[in-house]
Design a protein around this motif. Structure first.
Motif, short mmCIF file in Angstrom:
data_model
loop_
_atom_site.label_atom_id
_atom_site.label_comp_id
_atom_site.label_asym_id
_atom_site.label_seq_id
_atom_site.Cartn_x
_atom_site.Cartn_y
_atom_site.Cartn_z
N LYS B 69 43.25 31.72 28.00
CA LYS B 69 44.13 30.72 28.61
C LYS B 69 44.64 31.17 29.97
N ASN B 70 44.92 32.49 30.07
CA ASN B 70 45.55 32.95 31.31
C ASN B 70 44.55 33.56 32.30
N ALA B 71 43.23 33.35 32.06
CA ALA B 71 42.23 33.89 32.99
C ALA B 71 42.46 33.36 34.40
N ARG B 72 42.77 32.05 34.45
CA ARG B 72 42.99 31.43 35.76
C ARG B 72 44.12 32.14 36.52
N GLU B 73 45.17 32.50 35.76
CA GLU B 73 46.31 33.15 36.40
C GLU B 73 45.95 34.57 36.83
N HIS B 74 45.21 35.30 35.96
CA HIS B 74 44.81 36.66 36.32
C HIS B 74 44.00 36.68 37.61
N PHE B 75 43.19 35.64 37.82
CA PHE B 75 42.28 35.62 38.96
C PHE B 75 42.88 34.96 40.20
N ALA B 76 44.13 34.54 40.11
CA ALA B 76 44.69 33.74 41.20
C ALA B 76 44.79 34.52 42.50
N THR B 77 45.22 35.77 42.43
CA THR B 77 45.43 36.56 43.64
C THR B 77 45.02 38.01 43.38
N VAL B 78 44.89 38.76 44.45
CA VAL B 78 44.60 40.20 44.33
C VAL B 78 45.74 40.89 43.57
N ALA B 79 46.98 40.48 43.86
CA ALA B 79 48.14 41.09 43.18
C ALA B 79 48.06 40.85 41.67
N ASN B 80 47.72 39.61 41.27
CA ASN B 80 47.60 39.31 39.83
C ASN B 80 46.49 40.13 39.19
N LEU B 81 45.35 40.23 39.87
CA LEU B 81 44.23 40.99 39.34
C LEU B 81 44.62 42.45 39.16
N ALA B 82 45.32 43.00 40.16
CA ALA B 82 45.73 44.40 40.09
C ALA B 82 46.68 44.61 38.91
N ALA B 83 47.61 43.68 38.73
CA ALA B 83 48.55 43.80 37.61
C ALA B 83 47.80 43.73 36.28
N TYR B 84 46.80 42.83 36.21
CA TYR B 84 46.04 42.68 34.96
C TYR B 84 45.23 43.93 34.67
N VAL B 85 44.55 44.46 35.70
CA VAL B 85 43.75 45.68 35.53
C VAL B 85 44.64 46.82 35.08
N ALA B 86 45.82 46.95 35.75
CA ALA B 86 46.74 48.04 35.39
C ALA B 86 47.20 47.91 33.94
N SER B 87 47.49 46.66 33.52
CA SER B 87 47.99 46.46 32.14
C SER B 87 46.90 46.77 31.13
N GLN B 88 45.64 46.40 31.43
CA GLN B 88 44.54 46.66 30.51
C GLN B 88 44.24 48.15 30.40
N GLN B 89 44.33 48.82 31.57
CA GLN B 89 44.08 50.27 31.55
C GLN B 89 45.18 50.98 30.79
N GLY B 90 46.43 50.47 30.97
CA GLY B 90 47.57 51.05 30.27
C GLY B 90 47.47 50.86 28.77
N ALA B 91 46.78 49.76 28.37
CA ALA B 91 46.65 49.45 26.94
C ALA B 91 45.69 50.39 26.25
#
Lengths: 249, 96
Positions: B69-91
């Motif tokens: 559902k939130n793929a669109r939001e993750h891909f919206a900006t470089v900042a969002n992508l960075a936050a998503y990558v960081a959260s996944q790596q942290g997980a």
């Protein structure tokens, strides 16, 4: 007998990117050096529209673009014997490495992808055909172009393009001396207002039974050579097919 | 107005976008972290999104399900992508 007019032409190969360079090449045909990297700029497109164009696509667009006027709709015939060998090899490499395939590489590796990109980028909504033939793919493309003329199109664009394949193909592909794209704008010989630069030709397909000598150059390049040095005729043979070209004007 | 400075991860992702999508003549600093990547922003389209998802998977080992559902939001900006990558790596890497 098939009649056609060459209204305009444009071609690209490494180091051969203008009419004077091609005129010099036609006087003394030779294999130009091709490092596999040098490609046309396609400066008529914004960078965002160029990003998915392969080298073969860029060559095709660079040659075809100036032959189609802005706002004009022309049937488009694209012919290439080997097509996107570079993209194909990249995909095969990913498969061997068990890597997921790039959607872009996959989608644009099909033979009609370049015709599709031409349609989108030049805003063409008419007929387009993508052909793969043997050494005489050029003649088959010209035949297809004249069929489009006979079906009512006033002019047709025919592009024959080959890219020097990656070295992995060297054992099987020996008929691409260097990367090239030849674009020809065909018209009807009955059309009035022919410019001094246009030439009329008759193409006669026939049976060929001898083991004749294949042309030393790809047929599209050899036809361009004959056009530029004002040769009155030429003949291309391949397997059981004989293609006789006579200049009629 | 000065563009906000990029974090190292944002810069790396901007460069990944440029390299993956063959964006000639652009540098990482030309893609501000908050600029929309699709549509009116940078001008990417749906094929670019697929390509980008693949690149993120190869580079960072993270999967972005296309029906998320939130793929669109993750891909919206470089900042969002960075936050998503960081959260996944942290997980952690053992999520699958």
């Amino acid at each position: 007998m098939i009649d056609l007019r060459i209204e305009r032409w444009q071609a690209w190969a490494p180091g051969l990117d203008n009419a004077a360079a091609w005129q010099a090449w036609a006087q003394a045909p030779h294999a130009v050096s091709d490092d596999g990297k040098l490609q046309p700029a396609c400066a008529f497109l914004p960078a965002m529209q160029r990003r998915r164009l392969s080298r073969l696509a860029r060559m095709t667009l660079e040659a075809a673009w100036p032959l189609c006027d802005d706002g004009e709709q022309l049937p488009f015939v694209f012919a290439s014997r080997h097509g996107e060998t570079t993209r194909t090899l990249a995909l095969l490499g990913d498969l061997v490495d068990e890597q997921p395939l790039s959607p872009t590489q996959f989608g644009l590796s099909v033979h009609n992808a370049i015709a599709g990109q031409w349609s989108i980028l030049r805003e063409q909504r008419g007929e387009s055909v993508a052909l793969a033939g043997e050494a005489d793919a050029f003649e088959h493309a010209m035949l297809e172009g004249t069929l489009q003329l006979a079906a009512g199109a006033p002019s047709v664009l025919v592009v024959v393009a080959e890219e020097l394949p990656p070295p992995a193909y060297a054992e099987w592909i020996d008929d691409v001396p260097f990367s090239y794209a030849v674009a020809l704008r065909l018209g009807k010989t009955t059309a009035t207002g022919e410019a001094p630069t246009t030439t009329d030709w008759q193409l006669q397909p026939g049976r060929h039974d001898d083991r004749g000598t294949p042309c030393a150059w790809p047929h599209a390049l050899d036809f361009l050579r004959a056009l530029l040095v004002h040769e009155p005729s030429l003949e291309h043979v391949w397997k059981a097919r004989r293609w006789n070209w006579q200049r009629s004007r | 107005m000065n563009a906000p400075t990029q974090t190292a991860l944002e810069q790396a992702i901007a460069q990944l976008i440029i390299d993956t999508l063959n964006l000639e003549d652009l540098q990482a600093s030309d893609i501000p972290p908050a600029q929309p990547l699709f549509g009116e922003g940078l001008g990417l389209d749906s094929v670019d999104a697929l390509e980008l998802a693949l690149a993120l998977q190869k580079r960072y080992g993270i999967r972005v399900e296309s029906d998320a559902k939130n793929a669109r939001e993750h891909f919206a900006t470089v900042a969002n992508l960075a936050a998503y990558v960081a959260s996944q790596q942290g997980a952690g890497d053992g999520a699958h």
